[in-house]
Write an enzyme that holds these catalytic residues in place. Sequence first.
Site, mmCIF file in Angstrom:
data_model
loop_
_atom_site.group_PDB
_atom_site.id
_atom_site.type_symbol
_atom_site.label_atom_id
_atom_site.label_comp_id
_atom_site.label_asym_id
_atom_site.label_seq_id
_atom_site.Cartn_x
_atom_site.Cartn_y
_atom_site.Cartn_z
ATOM 1 N N CYS A 210 0.814 -1.206 0.000
ATOM 2 C CA CYS A 210 0.000 0.000 0.000
ATOM 3 C C CYS A 210 0.847 1.255 0.000
ATOM 4 O O CYS A 210 0.407 2.319 -0.446
ATOM 5 C CB CYS A 210 -0.937 0.008 1.190
ATOM 6 S SG CYS A 210 -0.097 -0.116 2.779
ATOM 7 N N VAL A 211 2.081 1.176 0.523
ATOM 8 C CA VAL A 211 2.967 2.342 0.545
ATOM 9 C C VAL A 211 4.262 2.054 -0.196
ATOM 10 O O VAL A 211 5.260 2.754 -0.014
ATOM 11 C CB VAL A 211 3.257 2.786 1.999
ATOM 12 C CG1 VAL A 211 2.027 3.405 2.624
ATOM 13 C CG2 VAL A 211 3.771 1.617 2.846
#
Length: 996
Positions: free
Chosen positions: A964-965
């Site tokens: 997600c990051v």
Amino acid sequence: MIPLFGDEHIRRRKEINLGGNRSHSSHEDILLQAKAQRSQRHDQKRRQDSAARIQAWWRGVLQLRSVRQDLRRIFAQDVTSLVGLRCLVLIGTDEKLLGAWSNAIMNEAQDVLFNSEPSWRVLLRRTAYLLLRSIATWPQSEYALAHLNILCLLLSRSPFADEYLQYLLNHNFYRSIGKAVSAIPVEAKTSPSLPPLVELITAPFTKSDIIGRCLEDALVYVLTIPLLPNRLPLHLLTSLSARLPLTSLHLMPTSISDIVDCSYLAPPESKIHLLANLAVLTPPRYAKLTPAAFEVYLQLTAALMNNLPTHALEPPENKREISRNWADEDDSDDDTPKVAIVTSFEPAKLSTPLPELDKRTRTRLQTLPSPQHLNILLTAAQHHTSRLSLISFCFALTTVWPTRRDKVLGTAVAFNGGGLVREIYRLYVRSSPLGRDDESNGLTSSDRADAWPPLLFLVDLYTQALLTMGDDEFFSSGMSNSAPRNPLTVDELTTFSRKLLNIAFALYWREDPNNIQRGGVPGLGYLKWEDVREKLTKCLQAIHVRDSRRPFTPTGHWLVTSQVDMATFVQAAVLEERNLAVPEGARMLSKRQIAYMSPRLGILNNIPFAIPFEVRVSIFRHFVVNDMGSRGVDMHEFRARNRVTVRRSSLAQDGFDKLQDVDLHVPIAITFIDQFGNEEAGIDGGGVFKEFLTSLCKEVFDTDRGLWLANKKNELYPAPHSLATERHSLNWYRFIGRILGKALYEGILIDVAFAGFFLAKWLGKQSFLDDLASLDPDLYNGLLFLKHYTGDPEDLSLNFTAAEEEFGVARTVELIPNGSNIAVSKENRLQYIYLVSHYRLSKQIKRQSEAFFEGLSEMIDPKWLRMFNQQELQILLGGVNAPVDLENLRQHTNYGGLYDDHETTIELFWKVVNSFDHEQRRGLLRFATSCSRPPLLGFEALVPNFAIRDAGADENRLPTASTCVNLLKLPRYQNETVLREKLLQAINSNAGFDLS
């Protein structure tokens, strides 16, 4: 008392007021009184002068009547004498006297018509003119036949026929003859006046010194008569056709443009009737025309058509419809494919409507664009050196008959194996000044008028050829018998497409937009510059599609970077997009409207390949930022406006239920519920939503769900079965479109590949035969076999139906009404190929695609996507399908914990990754970011940047990732071999998301 000087003196004496009251008359009053008196005197004089003139005129009338009576009396005493003839001429127009003289001459004194004395010849010239005027006014009077017979004698048997003919030609001979023929009813074929009228029309053609002038007058005044062939009995029509000196067309003294612009041909009806009559009289004599006469004929007919409004020659039912053809197709569900063509930025302003054409005239006109006539014409043209007139003629056919355009172009393309296409390019277009790299200004100047017809006709021809030209033909060298040869070589196409690009770019960018919008092309009548631009754009797009599938042009061929400053272009395009933003619910702007209002957006929507891909991606991101700003969203600060909770075990269904009606343009905070029903720890700063989005896409694009199918390359497209068209399924397609739009909007790369034909639909592009290869290669190859089949296609027992099987049940679908009873033949096999392709590529998935696009359009403005082609759109979705640039990745990698660029584990990491092969590097990228393809603008565009954080000193642990990051969590390995082993094990085992 008697006045000393009389009463008159008393009247003129000035009155003197001796009283105390002084006069109050002002100076202005005195002037007005004087002016009024002067006006009264002027009016009195004018009345007296008028009375005198009227009296003089009346005396003249009385005298003229007296003289005429005397002349009539003298004429009656000796009708056939010189004195009688002189009286007749002096009297002038008097139908009874003319009739008496004509009857007397024909009955008893024909020899006077051949009198050589000067007095007789002068009077006979004038009498011939009076007779000509009479038959023009009363062609069916009781004296008309005698008048006509005298004129025939004077012009054919008299030794002074040339003298009389010259005089009559100078006094509107053919105009009068034309009026006479027109005045006879169409049904009156037995009229005794018709034979001598035809004789008079053709008699002057024997005079070689004036044949050109006579033919010109006959064209203008006689061949413009409505329904001329129907007015004449067959033997007279045959005589007229045989004696009409069409081989002398080049001898006409007046230029073609002046003939077409003359006052008599000013009404469009006159041009139409001339075309119709020429269509009857000329084609049978094509082979006998000299090259010069043939060229003038083509120039004349082309000029006539170019001066007619579009649709002027169409049947009334076609004038009320937009052009339809099986090769112009949208994704309609109708049985008859059609396309709606925007013809103007503003609503069309119709000129004065043309009167309804007679059915017989329309029938004759339809022969001009017919394949039979065109083949005869093209065959005859092979014997002539110039092709310019032929080009102008054929191009005019396509503009004045839009509904016949495809048949005209198809016939021309097929003629002589594409030889006409090659000739036009090599003889005229290759050396044309239009489109040269060093000459991109002044395209709309009238000095370039002669260069446009060959270029535009070639553009139309080649665009038409590409509709049914497979890639096997496009890249054929002509050495194989399996596929016909492309009329233009790859090298010629490279030069040709560059010319078109330069012209199109100049018309979008440099020329005066008002002139482009409203101005007409010099020499091409009603054709507008915006129509020219549209033709060029359509051809350019078709060639560029081929180059995108299988590159044949050199690097940078399509770019205009040398002509435009890209930084300024980006800024201006973004500003234009902001200015064009319309409130929600406002009407969508067409591509033509955008081009008119914004030149840069016009380029990006029509010829986007002229701008580098990276620049267009940057513009796309700027458009998104603008849109975010208009919605009050700060892309640099994550502030969720909606919070959504989803279960990991039911991620897709929860996403569908909770996000279906949520505004996805604004940030969404996702909270995951684990398998035990507990909320997962952590605050979503945007990264959790990315994980949700990528995980959601993996689920909804799973082919086992029944919404999507995959081709042999594992590329997705909507399932065509009936269950996919149910309301619930269509809602899913709409939702998936919104989710994919959200990924594009946020710049999140999705590891999914779509079939090329489906991506083409995103861009509003039509699907043709070659797109079928990305759906069903076997069917594609079968249709290619049919296309090139040298035998009789009817032997294959095909008809206009398509077979499909759904859940084990087979059924037959008719491609056209009554298609099961229409056999596929040599003549209609291209239509069959197109309809089969259209059915498989469009009709079967029409509703699914529309639902998907509806959702996608809620997130992404369709005109933003039109800046890209299919391949580029796939890159925009999932990143560039290219090797991972490790140097670029390292330059834009962030470090956390104990790591920095020179830490031992980091040094070992980059050494190991440098030793990875292509697939291993892609696997690492997928492991850390959820997408195996690198960002299209480099890793500096990855949001957030790729990062590596230490995960402790336990070297037995595997690396983990927070996709997600875009974060790789790497234990502090101290051994290169261990690091390599653990990293590959993690990548290959696809270790999941780690919250630690």
